[in-house]
Scaffold this active site. Structure first.
Site, PDB file in Angstrom:
ATOM      1  N   HIS A 182       0.823  -1.204   0.000  1.00 63.98           N
ATOM      2  CA  HIS A 182       0.000   0.000   0.000  1.00 63.98           C
ATOM      3  C   HIS A 182       0.863   1.262   0.000  1.00 63.98           C
ATOM      4  O   HIS A 182       1.952   1.305   0.571  1.00 63.98           O
ATOM      5  CB  HIS A 182      -0.899   0.037   1.238  1.00 63.98           C
ATOM      6  N   CYS A 214       0.152   2.673  -4.591  1.00 65.16           N
ATOM      7  CA  CYS A 214      -0.620   3.855  -4.955  1.00 65.16           C
ATOM      8  C   CYS A 214       0.147   5.123  -4.599  1.00 65.16           C
ATOM      9  O   CYS A 214       0.947   5.140  -3.658  1.00 65.16           O
ATOM     10  CB  CYS A 214      -1.966   3.851  -4.239  1.00 65.16           C
TER      11      CYS A 214
END
Length: 321
Positions: A94, A143
């Site tokens: 992440h 991301c």
């Protein structure tokens, strides 16, 4: 095999799947396992010079990808580097965007398994410590990874590629991906549950939890950070990001009888390298990865490249140099 000329090839590979949490991913560990094989088989890295950190415990010797462990592994790699060495960091997990201290902009960070964020400032510090003549390539399949090395020059990104070139009209749609993203509020909520502080600044929670092991971004005033790094100068940092800073990267579920879950960008890079047997430049690799994702029907994910002009045209991981 690694060349016997005194130059070293070293790598740190981090895969975070966040098992048994609300943020669970499925392909990140597969990404770094495949990358490790590629580094050894194609690029001549010695296994002993590759450290892999994952959040799946095979045995008690497994090193978890906490913020401290990842920073220590990267710092040791930088400390061990000498002129001519090739350093590589692959992160799959992440990412997030956090408010700057003055709330003038949002900054990029990766999310280790304990949420002790590693920020763009930390990567800038690592690049600044790199010995002259060594190279440090970061591939971040996460991301908001565009711009993850603070103040690195954009070669391929939102300001260098026209909107028309970023359109995606493919009809070939893969199984529904999961974005590799944890938003600011979710991170703040998680940290608040650990500190019980009534505080809206993520940095206050991280310094309370981790002290001197928190990101440099949260431990120094913003103006001091500007003085610390000073004006930008060309350097040997190379960032291949899975997407632009305002975009998400995809974690792809397993599909078909032989496919495994994987990060879309990691898989695209590996596919491009398999298709090109000889050296390929960093710029070519990112552009081909963009085309691969487009063909796979992934909209809204545009890999980027941040580095000096010289490194944009240099072979990825200085293959055959």
């Amino acid at each position: 095999m690694e060349k016997n000329d005194g130059k070293k090839k070293m790598a740190v590979l981090v895969g975070c799947n966040y098992p048994n949490t609300a943020y669970e991913l499925h392909g990140c560990i597969n990404d770094v396992v495949a990358t490790r094989e590629l580094l050894v088989d194609r690029f001549g890295f010695e296994s002993s010079r590759i450290q892999t950190l994952t959040d799946h415990r095979h045995d008690q010797s497994t090193v978890l990808p906490t913020g401290v462990n990842v920073r220590n592994a990267l710092s040791k790699m930088i400390d061990d580097a000498k002129e001519g060495d090739v350093l590589f960091f692959h992160y799959s997990g992440h990412g997030t965007r956090i408010n700057s201290k003055l709330h003038l902009k949002q900054d990029e960070a990766i999310v280790p398994c304990d949420f002790n964020l590693i920020t763009d400032v930390d990567f800038r510090q690592l690049v600044n410590r790199l010995p002259k003549g060594a190279s440090f390539t970061i591939l971040s399949d996460s991301c908001h990874s565009g711009g993850l090395i603070d103040k690195e020059k954009e070669q391929i990104g939102p300001d260098s590629i026209s909107p028309k070139a970023q359109t995606n009209n493919s009809d070939h749609i893969k199984p529904k991906p999961k974005p590799k993203h944890i938003d600011h509020e979710s991170i703040l909520s998680h940290l608040t549950s650990l500190t019980n502080l009534v505080e809206s600044e993520i940095g206050a929670h991280l310094t309370a939890l981790f002290g001197e092991d928190a990101s440099l971004k949260f431990r120094l005033p913003e103006l001091d950070l500007e003085k610390l790094f000073g004006p930008h100068q060309p350097d040997s940092g190379i960032l291949l990001s899975g997407c632009q800073s305002n975009e998400t990267s995809a974690d792809m579920p397993a599909s078909g009888s032989n496919a495994e879950a994987h990060g879309a960008f990691s898989y695209a890079v590996q596919s491009v390298l398999r298709a090109h047997k000889g050296p390929i430049s960093n710029k070519e690799l990112v552009m081909f990865a963009r085309e691969t994702l487009k063909k796979e029907g992934l909209q809204g994910q545009h890999p980027c490249l941040y580095c000096s002009d010289v490194n944009a045209n240099a072979p990825f991981l200085l293959e055959n140099n």
